[in-house]
Design an enzyme around this catalytic site. Structure first.
Site, short mmCIF file in Angstrom:
data_model
loop_
_atom_site.label_atom_id
_atom_site.label_comp_id
_atom_site.label_asym_id
_atom_site.label_seq_id
_atom_site.Cartn_x
_atom_site.Cartn_y
_atom_site.Cartn_z
N SER A 183 38.79 75.76 28.09
CA SER A 183 38.97 74.76 29.14
C SER A 183 40.41 74.50 29.53
O SER A 183 40.68 73.99 30.60
CB SER A 183 38.31 73.45 28.71
OG SER A 183 38.77 73.04 27.43
N HIS A 187 32.55 75.60 31.34
CA HIS A 187 33.36 75.93 32.52
C HIS A 187 32.93 77.23 33.19
O HIS A 187 33.51 77.63 34.20
CB HIS A 187 34.84 76.02 32.14
CG HIS A 187 35.41 74.70 31.75
ND1 HIS A 187 35.87 73.79 32.67
CD2 HIS A 187 35.55 74.12 30.54
CE1 HIS A 187 36.29 72.70 32.04
NE2 HIS A 187 36.10 72.88 30.74
N LYS A 241 30.12 70.26 35.78
CA LYS A 241 31.34 70.94 36.25
C LYS A 241 31.02 71.74 37.52
O LYS A 241 30.88 71.17 38.58
CB LYS A 241 31.95 71.72 35.11
CG LYS A 241 32.55 70.68 34.15
CD LYS A 241 33.10 71.17 32.87
CE LYS A 241 33.66 69.95 32.12
NZ LYS A 241 33.83 70.16 30.70
C1 LIG Z 1 33.73 69.24 29.65
C2 LIG Z 1 33.31 70.02 28.47
C3 LIG Z 1 32.21 69.64 27.73
C4 LIG Z 1 31.52 68.32 27.96
O1 LIG Z 1 30.70 68.37 29.11
P1 LIG Z 1 30.37 67.00 29.87
O2 LIG Z 1 29.14 67.32 30.63
O3 LIG Z 1 31.55 66.72 30.73
O4 LIG Z 1 30.17 65.96 28.83
C5 LIG Z 1 31.81 70.45 26.71
N1 LIG Z 1 32.46 71.59 26.42
C6 LIG Z 1 33.54 71.99 27.12
C7 LIG Z 1 34.20 73.29 26.77
C8 LIG Z 1 34.00 71.21 28.16
O5 LIG Z 1 35.09 71.58 28.82
#
Ligand SMILES: *Cc1c(COP(=O)(O)O)cnc(C)c1O
Length: 405
Positions: free
Chosen positions: A194, A222, A253
């Site tokens: 990320s 992502h 996302k």
């Molecule tokens: C953002 C993220 C999450 C969490 O997802 P949300 O739906 O925003 O809670 C989990 N793993 C990674 C790698 C992320 O970047």
């Protein structure tokens, strides 16, 4: 004694915070909440100012799509807003089930299970898979939600160097020698990291998981919607179709909606329904959120041109930044870090860009290790070529300003 005077006699049990916040300020690490005054899009109003937005994870420009809004409105008319309870009580609506089926079909897995968020999906899955009799092998740059899940599980955690399969294999070998009959191994990794925008070596990880009889969990947060010709993520990008991989994803996302999910065999989902505490003890998302997720998944499947444009924009921007002499690390994707190392310098660059009309977050410890502060540029297929070239110009100006000081 009246209430007020009693209160004033108490010592301030939160006094320690003042000192700790001072330390945070001294290190240029204070974080403050901003207020968004517009819809999520390629341009945003933040604290009253319109900015070109290079900071969101809405990579396919879906968050503000009228089809999601219509679907959510229609579902709210029919199912109301709140879901009322956790999934096992009455929270799991017909739309939750439909979205789970659509996700399983999309991911080509037997089954899928929704969680309120991706964070909850990671915590709930890892703690259900791993226990005191489990050794978890975790990439050094895994997301916080994976780290927290590993810690909460009570398993033994072995961290391997970021993306380093030789290091991982040496740990697997060492611990295999002493492995007991009931001991489980779990390898866990982000698919697309990320902060660095690079990819996990999934082919090799799959081979190691098979060779050492380890479960393999891949967090596609992502990558879902973005990577692979159908948008199934890192696994599809590498052409891996292992029945054994436990895939975690999020609708929050690239799908521009909200909610986490896990895909895999039916028996995995059955186990999670029975053992996953973040599923069992947390209220289900509103049905309307699932309706938006369904609409988003349809867009991801029907409009591949979105991820094609995103890939083109990302490749071009990375190339331009490298040509201009910026260090972008190992990014291969729509997340492009610009490595500035020092948090103060990073925040000054982020501030310069903001004054020039571009929102690019500075990422500092504890989100990244000490000495690895960076600007995190994230692209959307909705960015115009002019927005991207404007960003490069602003970055050059900021750098020259910094150098002349
Ligand atoms: C953002 C993220 C999450 C969490 O997802 P949300 O739906 O925003 O809670 C989990 N793993 C990674 C790698 C992320 O970047």
């Amino acid at each position: 004694m009246n209430h007020d005077s009693r209160h004033s006699l108490q010592s301030d049990s939160l006094a320690w915070i003042d000192e700790r916040m001072q330390q945070i300020d001294d290190q240029h690490l204070r974080r403050v909440l901003k207020q968004r005054g517009s819809a999520q899009a390629a341009e945003l109003v933040i604290d009253g100012k319109t900015l070109v937005n290079f900071s969101s994870n809405d990579y396919l420009g879906i968050a503000n799509d009228p089809r999601l809004i219509q679907a959510a409105n229609d579902a709210a008319e029919r199912y109301g807003w709140g879901s009322g309870a956790s999934p096992l009580i009455t929270g799991h609506s017909e739309l939750h089930r439909q979205l789970e089926e659509a996700l399983a079909t999309f991911e080509q897995t037997e089954s899928a299970l929704l969680f309120p968020t991706g964070y909850a999906a990671n915590i709930g899955t890892i703690t259900a898979l791993a226990d005191a009799d489990t050794i978890i092998f975790s990439d050094a740059k895994n997301h916080a939600s994976i780290i927290d899940g590993c810690r909460l599980s009570g398993g033994t955690i072995r961290i391997y160097r970021h993306g380093d399969c030789d290091h991982l294999e040496s740990q697997l070998k060492e611990l295999s020698g002493k492995r007991t009959a009931q001991q489980k191994f779990l390898i866990v990794t982000d698919g697309l990291f990320s902060m660095d925008g690079d990819l996990a070596p999934l082919r090799e990880l799959t081979r190691l998981a098979e060779a050492y009889n380890a479960m393999l969990m891949v967090d596609e947060a992502h990558a879902t919607g973005v990577l692979g010709s159908n948008g199934r993520g890192t696994c599809e990008h590498f052409g891996i179709r292992s029945e054994c991989i436990i895939k975690v994803g999020t609708l929050s996302k690239a799908l521009g909606s909200l909610g986490g999910f896990v895909c895999g065999p039916q028996k995995l989902v059955d186990w999670l329904v029975n053992r996953s505490r973040t599923l069992i003890f947390s209220t289900a998302a509103p049905a309307a959120v699932c309706a938006a997720g369904l609409a988003a998944l349809k867009i991801v499947q029907e409009e591949p041109e979105r991820r094609e444009r995103l890939a083109k924009l990302s490749g071009d921007l990375r190339q331009s930044l490298v040509t201009e002499g910026f260090r972008v690390g190992k990014s291969e994707t729509q997340i492009i870090p610009v490595m500035l190392e020092d948090p103060e310098r990073t925040m000054r660059a982020s501030g310069d860009l903001r004054s020039a009309g571009y929102l690019v977050p500075g990422i500092r410890p504890p989100s990244v290790p000490e000495g690895e502060s960076l600007l995190r540029i994230s692209l959307s297929c909705d960015h115009s070529d002019e927005m991207v070239s404007g960003l490069i110009d602003a970055m050059n100006l900021s750098r020259n300003g910094t150098n002349s000081q």
